[in-house]
Design a protein around this motif. Structure first.
Motif, PDB file in Angstrom:
ATOM      1  N   UNK A  59       0.858  -1.180   0.000  1.00 47.57           N
ATOM      2  CA  UNK A  59       0.000   0.000   0.000  1.00 47.57           C
ATOM      3  C   UNK A  59       0.896   1.233   0.000  1.00 47.57           C
ATOM      4  N   UNK A  60       0.720   2.120  -0.978  1.00 46.31           N
ATOM      5  CA  UNK A  60       1.521   3.348  -1.033  1.00 46.31           C
ATOM      6  C   UNK A  60       1.324   4.202   0.221  1.00 46.31           C
ATOM      7  N   UNK A  61       2.340   4.987   0.548  1.00 44.04           N
ATOM      8  CA  UNK A  61       2.279   5.795   1.769  1.00 44.04           C
ATOM      9  C   UNK A  61       1.155   6.816   1.736  1.00 44.04           C
ATOM     10  N   UNK A  62       0.862   7.363   0.563  1.00 44.90           N
ATOM     11  CA  UNK A  62      -0.233   8.336   0.478  1.00 44.90           C
ATOM     12  C   UNK A  62      -1.568   7.663   0.794  1.00 44.90           C
ATOM     13  N   UNK A  63      -1.737   6.438   0.336  1.00 44.31           N
ATOM     14  CA  UNK A  63      -2.986   5.721   0.615  1.00 44.31           C
ATOM     15  C   UNK A  63      -3.079   5.344   2.087  1.00 44.31           C
ATOM     16  N   UNK A  64      -1.949   4.986   2.698  1.00 46.31           N
ATOM     17  CA  UNK A  64      -1.949   4.700   4.139  1.00 46.31           C
ATOM     18  C   UNK A  64      -2.373   5.931   4.925  1.00 46.31           C
ATOM     19  N   UNK A  65      -1.876   7.085   4.513  1.00 44.18           N
ATOM     20  CA  UNK A  65      -2.246   8.321   5.201  1.00 44.18           C
ATOM     21  C   UNK A  65      -3.740   8.592   5.065  1.00 44.18           C
ATOM     22  N   UNK A  66      -4.294   8.351   3.880  1.00 40.05           N
ATOM     23  CA  UNK A  66      -5.731   8.534   3.678  1.00 40.05           C
ATOM     24  C   UNK A  66      -6.527   7.555   4.530  1.00 40.05           C
ATOM     25  N   UNK A  67      -6.014   6.359   4.753  1.00 40.46           N
ATOM     26  CA  UNK A  67      -6.736   5.324   5.495  1.00 40.46           C
ATOM     27  C   UNK A  67      -6.741   5.591   6.999  1.00 40.46           C
ATOM     28  N   UNK A  68      -5.842   6.415   7.494  1.00 38.75           N
ATOM     29  CA  UNK A  68      -5.795   6.691   8.932  1.00 38.75           C
ATOM     30  C   UNK A  68      -7.026   7.439   9.423  1.00 38.75           C
ATOM     31  N   UNK A  69      -7.512   8.363   8.645  1.00 39.94           N
ATOM     32  CA  UNK A  69      -8.675   9.151   9.078  1.00 39.94           C
ATOM     33  C   UNK A  69      -9.915   8.287   9.317  1.00 39.94           C
ATOM     34  N   UNK A  70     -10.328   7.454   8.366  1.00 42.78           N
ATOM     35  CA  UNK A  70     -11.526   6.655   8.645  1.00 42.78           C
ATOM     36  C   UNK A  70     -11.309   5.642   9.772  1.00 42.78           C
ATOM     37  N   UNK A  71     -10.088   5.150   9.928  1.00 40.45           N
ATOM     38  CA  UNK A  71      -9.817   4.223  11.027  1.00 40.45           C
ATOM     39  C   UNK A  71      -9.968   4.928  12.372  1.00 40.45           C
ATOM     40  N   UNK A 106      -9.870   6.806  -2.577  1.00 47.49           N
ATOM     41  CA  UNK A 106      -8.612   7.515  -2.322  1.00 47.49           C
ATOM     42  C   UNK A 106      -7.558   7.147  -3.357  1.00 47.49           C
ATOM     43  N   UNK A 107      -7.441   5.856  -3.672  1.00 51.72           N
ATOM     44  CA  UNK A 107      -6.461   5.421  -4.671  1.00 51.72           C
ATOM     45  C   UNK A 107      -6.772   6.027  -6.034  1.00 51.72           C
ATOM     46  N   UNK A 108      -8.039   6.119  -6.369  1.00 52.16           N
ATOM     47  CA  UNK A 108      -8.429   6.737  -7.638  1.00 52.16           C
ATOM     48  C   UNK A 108      -8.046   8.209  -7.676  1.00 52.16           C
ATOM     49  N   UNK A 109      -8.280   8.905  -6.581  1.00 54.76           N
ATOM     50  CA  UNK A 109      -7.924  10.327  -6.525  1.00 54.76           C
ATOM     51  C   UNK A 109      -6.412  10.534  -6.568  1.00 54.76           C
ATOM     52  N   UNK A 110      -5.670   9.657  -5.897  1.00 48.27           N
ATOM     53  CA  UNK A 110      -4.203   9.746  -5.938  1.00 48.27           C
ATOM     54  C   UNK A 110      -3.704   9.518  -7.361  1.00 48.27           C
ATOM     55  N   UNK A 111      -4.229   8.480  -8.016  1.00 49.23           N
ATOM     56  CA  UNK A 111      -3.821   8.186  -9.397  1.00 49.23           C
ATOM     57  C   UNK A 111      -4.181   9.330 -10.334  1.00 49.23           C
ATOM     58  N   UNK A 112      -5.357   9.892 -10.149  1.00 47.72           N
ATOM     59  CA  UNK A 112      -5.776  11.016 -10.987  1.00 47.72           C
ATOM     60  C   UNK A 112      -4.863  12.220 -10.761  1.00 47.72           C
ATOM     61  N   UNK A 113      -4.500  12.464  -9.522  1.00 47.50           N
ATOM     62  CA  UNK A 113      -3.601  13.574  -9.216  1.00 47.50           C
ATOM     63  C   UNK A 113      -2.228  13.385  -9.826  1.00 47.50           C
ATOM     64  N   UNK A 114      -1.723  12.168  -9.797  1.00 44.68           N
ATOM     65  CA  UNK A 114      -0.414  11.899 -10.385  1.00 44.68           C
ATOM     66  C   UNK A 114      -0.445  11.991 -11.899  1.00 44.68           C
ATOM     67  N   UNK A 115      -1.556  11.596 -12.471  1.00 43.51           N
ATOM     68  CA  UNK A 115      -1.686  11.622 -13.933  1.00 43.51           C
ATOM     69  C   UNK A 115      -1.793  13.045 -14.454  1.00 43.51           C
ATOM     70  N   UNK A 116      -2.453  13.904 -13.697  1.00 41.24           N
ATOM     71  CA  UNK A 116      -2.686  15.265 -14.206  1.00 41.24           C
ATOM     72  C   UNK A 116      -1.592  16.253 -13.798  1.00 41.24           C
ATOM     73  N   UNK A 117      -0.698  15.866 -12.888  1.00 46.36           N
ATOM     74  CA  UNK A 117       0.356  16.800 -12.499  1.00 46.36           C
ATOM     75  C   UNK A 117       1.528  16.704 -13.473  1.00 46.36           C
ATOM     76  N   UNK A 118       2.215  17.835 -13.683  1.00 48.98           N
ATOM     77  CA  UNK A 118       3.309  17.864 -14.672  1.00 48.98           C
ATOM     78  C   UNK A 118       4.509  17.080 -14.259  1.00 48.98           C
TER      79      UNK A 118
END
Length: 71
Positions: free
Chosen positions: A1-13, A59-71
């Motif tokens: 699990x990528x670190x960004x996704x782990x960080x996103x998962x902490x809030x709902x936990x 969260x993973x979808x949003x992370x992937x979308x952010x990486x795809x659209x950033x320069x």
């Protein structure tokens, strides 16, 4: 699990622990899918896992979308 996704998962936990703790102390659950009194630990735990998986998928979808659209 990528670190960004782990960080996103902490809030709902953390929020799940808070909501269950509040429900146990006051016998009021804000969400019916975690009502331990009516569902029991196994069913409420399964419901929480399903919700967490959905949250992580979004969260993973949003992370992937952010990486795809950033320069």
């Amino acid at each position: 699990m990528p670190s960004a996704l782990r960080a996103w998962a902490l809030y709902p936990l953390a929020y799940l622990l808070y909501a269950v703790g509040r429900g146990l102390s006051g016998d009021f659950y804000a969400y019916p899918f975690i009502d331990l009194g009516q569902l029991g630990f196994a069913r409420a735990g399964l419901n929480a896992v399903v919700v967490a998986l959905g949250f992580c998928a979004i969260a993973a979808s949003l992370i992937a979308l952010g990486r795809r659209s950033s320069p």
